[in-house]
Write an enzyme that holds these catalytic residues in place. Structure first.
Site, PDB file in Angstrom:
ATOM      1  N   ASN A   8      69.580  -7.193  59.039  1.00  0.00           N
ATOM      2  CA  ASN A   8      68.373  -6.514  58.343  1.00  0.00           C
ATOM      3  C   ASN A   8      69.403  -5.495  57.729  1.00  0.00           C
ATOM      4  OD1 ASN A   8      66.704  -4.632  57.664  1.00  0.00           O
ATOM      5  ND2 ASN A   8      66.390  -3.935  59.686  1.00  0.00           N
ATOM      6  N   LYS A  57      68.223  -3.173  55.664  1.00  0.00           N
ATOM      7  CA  LYS A  57      67.522  -1.991  55.520  1.00  0.00           C
ATOM      8  C   LYS A  57      67.360  -1.590  54.049  1.00  0.00           C
ATOM      9  CE  LYS A  57      68.518  -0.912  60.204  1.00  0.00           C
ATOM     10  NZ  LYS A  57      68.796   0.089  61.241  1.00  0.00           N
ATOM     11  N   HIS A 105      59.389  -2.677  62.976  1.00  0.00           N
ATOM     12  CA  HIS A 105      60.841  -2.071  63.069  1.00  0.00           C
ATOM     13  C   HIS A 105      60.517  -0.586  63.576  1.00  0.00           C
ATOM     14  CE1 HIS A 105      64.650  -0.566  62.275  1.00  0.00           C
ATOM     15  NE2 HIS A 105      65.241  -1.856  62.604  1.00  0.00           N
ATOM     16  N   GLU A 159      61.914   2.024  62.582  1.00  0.00           N
ATOM     17  CA  GLU A 159      61.950   3.002  61.572  1.00  0.00           C
ATOM     18  C   GLU A 159      60.657   2.909  60.776  1.00  0.00           C
ATOM     19  OE1 GLU A 159      65.475   1.042  59.717  1.00  0.00           O
ATOM     20  OE2 GLU A 159      66.654   1.982  61.266  1.00  0.00           O
ATOM     21  N   GLU A 219      64.818  -3.912  70.419  1.00  0.00           N
ATOM     22  CA  GLU A 219      65.779  -3.078  69.710  1.00  0.00           C
ATOM     23  C   GLU A 219      65.615  -1.550  70.476  1.00  0.00           C
ATOM     24  OE1 GLU A 219      67.331  -4.276  65.765  1.00  0.00           O
ATOM     25  OE2 GLU A 219      65.416  -3.294  65.457  1.00  0.00           O
ATOM     26  N   GLY A 241      71.459   2.316  64.997  1.00  0.00           N
ATOM     27  CA  GLY A 241      72.447   3.216  64.456  1.00  0.00           C
ATOM     28  C   GLY A 241      73.191   4.287  64.882  1.00  0.00           C
ATOM     29  N   SER A 273      73.299  -1.403  67.146  1.00  0.00           N
ATOM     30  CA  SER A 273      74.565  -1.252  67.028  1.00  0.00           C
ATOM     31  C   SER A 273      75.376  -2.296  67.557  1.00  0.00           C
ATOM     32  CB  SER A 273      75.092   0.183  68.018  1.00  0.00           C
ATOM     33  OG  SER A 273      74.386   1.189  67.643  1.00  0.00           O
TER      34      SER A 273
HETATM   35  P1  13P Z   1      72.154  -1.075  63.598  1.00  0.00           P
HETATM   36  O1  13P Z   1      72.741  -2.246  63.925  1.00  0.00           O
HETATM   37  O2  13P Z   1      72.665  -0.189  62.413  1.00  0.00           O
HETATM   38  O3  13P Z   1      72.079  -0.135  64.902  1.00  0.00           O
HETATM   39  O4  13P Z   1      70.715  -1.439  63.221  1.00  0.00           O
HETATM   40  C1  13P Z   1      69.848  -1.992  64.227  1.00  0.00           C
HETATM   41  C2  13P Z   1      68.727  -2.422  63.489  1.00  0.00           C
HETATM   42  O5  13P Z   1      67.701  -1.705  63.322  1.00  0.00           O
HETATM   43  C3  13P Z   1      68.348  -3.813  63.030  1.00  0.00           C
HETATM   44  O6  13P Z   1      66.864  -3.938  62.829  1.00  0.00           O
END
Ligand code: 13P
Length: 270
Positions: A26, A28, A116, A118, A188, A194, A234
């Protein structure tokens, strides 16, 4: 690397689970379309045919990259699937700034992230919006990757299983069993996204097993056994192996580490 034959790029069934594995990156809100093309070319160069046998490999790119990536993947017969990060639940109309599921399907998109964390926290998407989007993705013959996970606060309060149960239950309510068998759900935990603080393999396995048991209790063993459940948060080349080794985890949803094709290739190869 020499051109690969598409037939050899199909993921094999994992004999322990009877399901294929999926590793998705992903991106983002990163990578313009030129950077996206370069990244996918580099990833294609780094991966060996056997890597595609281990897992289906998917790039989940910003909307503006999708057409370029579709053309690149098709013209060079690359083995990647294409994913989008969001969509609106209506199929067309006066919804300025939104992108519909049928539009994404036309671009050869196979997976769409839905819910997601976010989107839930920054853009205020609640469980009922997530449910509508999930349905819209299925109706356009694509596969939703439903993202669920508890926050740090919810974890500390001992509410992890209650949160996962609610998120899954509301999201899948209106989806018939035959479609639900194709769903991908990514566990997740918000505290792992992150932060560099990945869940342990025990946590990831607990989350995936819990999600599967929720589907089983709401529907049937046949439906829950078909669903794919990923872990995200992560993930990097150092922890990927232990996270994917658990029987309940069918793959990984990788954020930051998927932006570097070398690191993403190492994750697939680990
Ligand atoms: P990270 O791997 O940067 O922690 O992000 C995970 C994520 O949100 C994947 O959708």
């Amino acid at each position: 690397m020499a051109a690969k034959n598409r037939e050899t790029l199909q993921p094999k069934i994992n004999p322990n689970t009877n399901r294929t594995r999926l590793i998705a990156g992903n991106w983002k809100m990163n990578m313009n379309h030129l950077e996206a093309i370069q990244a996918v070319q580099k990833l294609h160069y780094l991966l060996r045919p056997a890597d595609y046998g281990f897992a289906e490999i998917c790039v989940i790119a910003p909307f503006v990259d999708l057409r370029s990536l579709q053309l690149l993947i098709d013209s060079d017969s690359m083995g990647f699937s294409l994913g989008a990060q969001n969509c609106y639940f209506e199929s067309k109309g006066a919804f300025t700034g939104e992108i519909s599921a049928p539009m994404l399907a036309k671009l050869g998109v196979r997976y769409v992230l839905v819910g997601h964390s976010e989107r839930r926290t920054i853009f205020g998407e609640d469980d009922s919006i997530v449910a509508k989007k999930l349905k819209a993705v299925f109706e356009s013959q694509m596969i939703p990757i439903l993202c669920v996970g508890e926050t740090e606060q919810e974890k500390q309060a001992g509410r992890s299983s209650e949160v996962l149960t609610r998120q899954v239950q509301i999201a899948i309510e209106a989806v018939p069993d035959e479609l639900l068998k194709r769903i991908v759900i990514a566990y997740e935990p918000v505290w792992a996204i992150g932060t560099g603080l990945a869940a342990t393999d025990v946590d990831a396995s607990w989350g995936a097993s819990h999600i599967r048991s929720v589907i089983r209790s709401l529907r049937s063993a046949a439906v829950s056994d078909s669903a794919h459940i990923l872990y995200g948060g992560s993930v990097n080349a150092g922890n990927a192996r232990s996270l994917i080794d658990s029987e309940s985890v069918d793959g990984l949803l990788v954020g930051g580490a998927s932006l570097d094709p070398e690191e993403f290739a190492r994750i697939v190869q680990s």
